[in-house]
Design a protein around this motif. Structure first.
Motif, PDB file in Angstrom:
ATOM      1  N   ALA A  84       5.115 -37.785  22.414  1.00 43.29           N
ATOM      2  CA  ALA A  84       3.894 -36.658  23.397  1.00 43.29           C
ATOM      3  C   ALA A  84       4.662 -37.371  24.238  1.00 43.29           C
ATOM      4  O   ALA A  84       5.422 -37.059  25.369  1.00 43.29           O
ATOM      5  CB  ALA A  84       2.532 -37.063  23.386  1.00 43.29           C
ATOM      6  N   SER A  85       4.556 -38.788  24.941  1.00 39.67           N
ATOM      7  CA  SER A  85       5.446 -39.940  26.205  1.00 39.67           C
ATOM      8  C   SER A  85       6.597 -39.613  26.031  1.00 39.67           C
ATOM      9  O   SER A  85       7.243 -39.416  27.671  1.00 39.67           O
ATOM     10  CB  SER A  85       4.611 -41.062  25.604  1.00 39.67           C
ATOM     11  OG  SER A  85       2.403 -41.445  26.290  1.00 39.67           O
ATOM     12  N   GLY A  86       7.700 -39.830  24.762  1.00 41.37           N
ATOM     13  CA  GLY A  86       8.982 -39.706  24.465  1.00 41.37           C
ATOM     14  C   GLY A  86       9.543 -38.254  25.553  1.00 41.37           C
ATOM     15  O   GLY A  86       9.963 -38.283  26.116  1.00 41.37           O
ATOM     16  N   GLN A  87       8.450 -37.057  25.221  1.00 37.67           N
ATOM     17  CA  GLN A  87       8.616 -36.061  25.561  1.00 37.67           C
ATOM     18  C   GLN A  87       8.732 -35.947  27.059  1.00 37.67           C
ATOM     19  O   GLN A  87       9.815 -35.679  27.869  1.00 37.67           O
ATOM     20  CB  GLN A  87       8.384 -34.989  25.561  1.00 37.67           C
ATOM     21  CG  GLN A  87       8.630 -34.197  23.597  1.00 37.67           C
ATOM     22  CD  GLN A  87       7.891 -33.333  23.627  1.00 37.67           C
ATOM     23  OE1 GLN A  87       8.157 -31.889  23.864  1.00 37.67           O
ATOM     24  NE2 GLN A  87       6.835 -33.441  22.317  1.00 37.67           N
ATOM     25  N   GLU A  88       7.846 -36.445  27.566  1.00 38.42           N
ATOM     26  CA  GLU A  88       7.362 -37.077  29.331  1.00 38.42           C
ATOM     27  C   GLU A  88       8.793 -37.879  29.784  1.00 38.42           C
ATOM     28  O   GLU A  88       8.928 -37.306  31.027  1.00 38.42           O
ATOM     29  CB  GLU A  88       6.241 -36.950  29.420  1.00 38.42           C
ATOM     30  CG  GLU A  88       4.856 -36.233  28.557  1.00 38.42           C
ATOM     31  CD  GLU A  88       2.973 -36.815  28.327  1.00 38.42           C
ATOM     32  OE1 GLU A  88       2.258 -35.859  28.329  1.00 38.42           O
ATOM     33  OE2 GLU A  88       3.096 -37.929  28.915  1.00 38.42           O
ATOM     34  N   PHE A  89       8.610 -38.788  29.687  1.00 40.93           N
ATOM     35  CA  PHE A  89       9.648 -39.603  29.495  1.00 40.93           C
ATOM     36  C   PHE A  89      10.848 -39.362  30.107  1.00 40.93           C
ATOM     37  O   PHE A  89      12.223 -39.077  31.072  1.00 40.93           O
ATOM     38  CB  PHE A  89       9.880 -40.807  29.679  1.00 40.93           C
ATOM     39  CG  PHE A  89      10.417 -41.480  29.883  1.00 40.93           C
ATOM     40  CD1 PHE A  89      10.590 -42.390  31.422  1.00 40.93           C
ATOM     41  CD2 PHE A  89      11.851 -42.494  28.991  1.00 40.93           C
ATOM     42  CE1 PHE A  89      10.928 -43.257  31.734  1.00 40.93           C
ATOM     43  CE2 PHE A  89      12.465 -43.241  29.717  1.00 40.93           C
ATOM     44  CZ  PHE A  89      12.282 -43.531  30.969  1.00 40.93           C
ATOM     45  N   ILE A  90      11.783 -38.577  29.102  1.00 39.69           N
ATOM     46  CA  ILE A  90      13.076 -37.771  28.809  1.00 39.69           C
ATOM     47  C   ILE A  90      13.365 -37.322  29.783  1.00 39.69           C
ATOM     48  O   ILE A  90      14.162 -36.679  30.561  1.00 39.69           O
ATOM     49  CB  ILE A  90      13.495 -37.217  27.545  1.00 39.69           C
ATOM     50  CG1 ILE A  90      13.412 -39.008  26.497  1.00 39.69           C
ATOM     51  CG2 ILE A  90      14.754 -37.032  27.317  1.00 39.69           C
ATOM     52  CD1 ILE A  90      13.906 -39.016  24.981  1.00 39.69           C
ATOM     53  N   TYR A  91      12.100 -35.900  30.162  1.00 38.54           N
ATOM     54  CA  TYR A  91      12.387 -34.375  30.570  1.00 38.54           C
ATOM     55  C   TYR A  91      12.747 -34.619  31.881  1.00 38.54           C
ATOM     56  O   TYR A  91      13.340 -34.773  32.978  1.00 38.54           O
ATOM     57  CB  TYR A  91      11.685 -33.659  30.593  1.00 38.54           C
ATOM     58  CG  TYR A  91      11.470 -33.060  29.228  1.00 38.54           C
ATOM     59  CD1 TYR A  91      12.682 -33.067  28.030  1.00 38.54           C
ATOM     60  CD2 TYR A  91      10.461 -31.847  28.483  1.00 38.54           C
ATOM     61  CE1 TYR A  91      12.610 -32.637  26.925  1.00 38.54           C
ATOM     62  CE2 TYR A  91      10.600 -31.837  27.045  1.00 38.54           C
ATOM     63  CZ  TYR A  91      11.961 -31.866  25.885  1.00 38.54           C
ATOM     64  OH  TYR A  91      11.791 -31.227  25.358  1.00 38.54           O
ATOM     65  N   GLY A  92      11.459 -35.695  32.511  1.00 39.41           N
ATOM     66  CA  GLY A  92      11.687 -35.710  34.019  1.00 39.41           C
ATOM     67  C   GLY A  92      12.158 -37.256  33.834  1.00 39.41           C
ATOM     68  O   GLY A  92      12.659 -36.971  35.460  1.00 39.41           O
ATOM     69  N   PHE A  93      12.773 -38.429  33.585  1.00 42.78           N
ATOM     70  CA  PHE A  93      13.731 -39.148  33.621  1.00 42.78           C
ATOM     71  C   PHE A  93      14.647 -38.339  33.970  1.00 42.78           C
ATOM     72  O   PHE A  93      15.927 -39.151  34.808  1.00 42.78           O
ATOM     73  CB  PHE A  93      13.247 -40.231  32.950  1.00 42.78           C
ATOM     74  CG  PHE A  93      14.288 -41.553  33.132  1.00 42.78           C
ATOM     75  CD1 PHE A  93      14.143 -42.493  34.115  1.00 42.78           C
ATOM     76  CD2 PHE A  93      16.083 -41.537  32.679  1.00 42.78           C
ATOM     77  CE1 PHE A  93      15.083 -43.330  34.975  1.00 42.78           C
ATOM     78  CE2 PHE A  93      16.861 -42.582  33.097  1.00 42.78           C
ATOM     79  CZ  PHE A  93      16.002 -43.312  34.268  1.00 42.78           C
ATOM     80  N   LEU A  94      15.753 -37.858  33.387  1.00 40.44           N
ATOM     81  CA  LEU A  94      16.629 -36.828  33.325  1.00 40.44           C
ATOM     82  C   LEU A  94      17.066 -35.565  34.305  1.00 40.44           C
ATOM     83  O   LEU A  94      18.174 -36.185  34.928  1.00 40.44           O
ATOM     84  CB  LEU A  94      16.810 -36.319  32.235  1.00 40.44           C
ATOM     85  CG  LEU A  94      17.223 -37.104  30.300  1.00 40.44           C
ATOM     86  CD1 LEU A  94      17.606 -36.214  29.328  1.00 40.44           C
ATOM     87  CD2 LEU A  94      18.836 -38.289  30.502  1.00 40.44           C
ATOM     88  N   LEU A 144       2.319 -30.402  29.310  1.00 41.85           N
ATOM     89  CA  LEU A 144       3.495 -30.903  30.102  1.00 41.85           C
ATOM     90  C   LEU A 144       4.032 -31.420  30.665  1.00 41.85           C
ATOM     91  O   LEU A 144       5.004 -32.713  31.711  1.00 41.85           O
ATOM     92  CB  LEU A 144       4.798 -30.609  29.058  1.00 41.85           C
ATOM     93  CG  LEU A 144       6.301 -31.685  28.591  1.00 41.85           C
ATOM     94  CD1 LEU A 144       6.023 -32.440  28.284  1.00 41.85           C
ATOM     95  CD2 LEU A 144       7.256 -30.880  27.912  1.00 41.85           C
ATOM     96  N   SER A 145       4.041 -30.034  31.387  1.00 47.10           N
ATOM     97  CA  SER A 145       4.655 -29.564  33.277  1.00 47.10           C
ATOM     98  C   SER A 145       4.043 -30.661  33.962  1.00 47.10           C
ATOM     99  O   SER A 145       5.243 -31.775  34.879  1.00 47.10           O
ATOM    100  CB  SER A 145       4.511 -28.713  33.678  1.00 47.10           C
ATOM    101  OG  SER A 145       5.177 -27.526  32.568  1.00 47.10           O
TER     102      SER A 145
END
Length: 277
Positions: A84-94, A144-145
C-alpha cells in the motif's frame, strides 16, 4: 600496486590475506564506517532498552522489533502495508520527478515563466502542506489518489526549486564560451546548462525522497486501512511500540536505500561533481 609475490620458480602467488583486507577496506571504507555507526547505535539501543527501560511501553529493543517484523510477515500484514505505502510513494514520487524537473527547467530557462510561477511555488513551499491532507481526502476520497496527491505535492517542491537553481547557476563564462563557438540555443541548453544543473536536480530528488516518505505517513494517518502510516497509528493505539518501530524503520530503510541509489546515479551522470574526502 599488486600484492602478489613470485617464488623461486617464477610462479606468482595469490595476494596475502592482509593485503586483500586492506584493499577491501580501501574500496569500501565509506560503507564500513556507515555500517559501524549503525551497529554501535543498535547495540546501545538494545542495551538501554533491556537494562534501563525494561518493561516500558514506550520503547522496544531492536531484537523485539525484528521479532515483530517476523510476526507481521507471517500474518501477511507486513506485505499488505508495504504494498500500500509502496504504491502511494512510487506513483506520487515519479509524478513529482517528471513534473518537478519540467517546471524547474522551464523556470530556470525563462524569466517570463519564472515570474509567473515563482510566487505560487514560494507560497506552497511556505505552507504546511501536510495540513492540506484532509482537503485532499475530501476532494479525492480515502483511496489511493488522496495519498498520491499528498506525496506528490510534498516531493515536487524541492525538485522544482533545485532544478531552477541549477539552471540559473550555470557558470556564465561557460555560456560565453559556448556562444563564442556559435552554439545554438538548443545545444547550449542540452550540452551546457542541463549537465551543469544535473547535480542540483539529483539533490532536489534526494530531498524529495524524504518529503515524499513524510507524505506517505501523513496521508495514511488521516484516513487509511493499510500502509506504514496506518501500522504506526494502529500499533500506537494498542501500546505496541515494536509495531510502531516496524513502520518507522521500514520507512527509514526505504529512505537510506533511495539515497544510496541516487548517490550512485549522480556518480555515473556527474562524476566531476562527486568526490570522497
Amino acid at each position: 600496486m599488486s600484492s602478489a609475490t613470485a617464488d623461486a620458480t617464477g610462479i606468482r602467488s595469490r595476494p596475502t590475506p592482509a593485503r586483500g583486507f586492506k584493499r577491501f577496506h580501501h574500496d569500501h571504507v565509506t560503507a564500513i564506517r556507515g555500517v559501524t555507526t549503525i551497529v554501535v547505535l543498535l547495540l546501545a539501543w538494545e542495551f538501554v532498552a533491556r537494562v534501563f527501560m525494561k518493561g516500558s511501553i514506550a520503547v522496544a529493543a531492536p531484537t523485539e522489533i525484528i521479532s515483530e517484523y517476523g510476526k507481521l510477515a507471517r500474518s501477511g500484514d507486513l506485505w499488505r502495508d508495504i504494498s500500500a505505502s509502496g504504491q502511494e510513494f512510487i506513483y506520487g514520487f515519479l509524478a513529482a520527478v517528471v513534473v518537478g524537473i519540467a517546471i524547474g527547467l522551464a523556470m530556470g530557462s525563462s524569466k517570463v515563466v519564472r515570474d509567473y510561477l515563482d510566487p505560487v511555488i514560494n507560497a506552497f513551499y511556505a505552507t504546511p502542506v501536510i495540513a492540506l491532507g484532509p482537503l485532499f481526502i475530501l476532494w479525492l476520497g480515502i483511496g489511493l489518489s488522496s495519498k498520491v496527491a499528498v506525496v506528490f505535492i510534498l516531493a515536487v517542491l524541492p525538485i522544482i526549486i533545485n532544478t531552477d537553481t541549477g539552471i540559473r547557476n550555470v557558470d556564465p563564462h561557460i555560456l560565453e564560451t559556448a556562444n563564442a563557438f556559435s552554439a545554438t540555443r538548443r545545444q547550449i541548453f542540452l550540452k551546457v546548462m542541463l549537465p551543469a544543473a544535473l547535480p542540483f536536480v539529483i539533490s532536489g530528488i534526494r530531498l524529495g525522497v524524504g518529503r515524499g516518505l513524510i507524505g506517505v505517513v501523513a496521508g495514511e494517518l488521516f484516513a487509511s486501512q493499510a500502509g506504514m502510516g496506518y501500522l504506526v497509528l494502529s500499533s500506537s493505539q494498542v501500546f505496541n511500540p515494536a509495531g510502531v518501530f516496524v513502520g518507522i524503520t521500514a520507512l527509514a530503510i526505504t529512505g537510506i536505500v533511495s539515497m544510496i541509489l541516487l548517490k550512485r546515479l549522480e556518480r555515473k551522470l556527474a562524476p566531476w561533481r562527486t568526490g570522497d574526502a
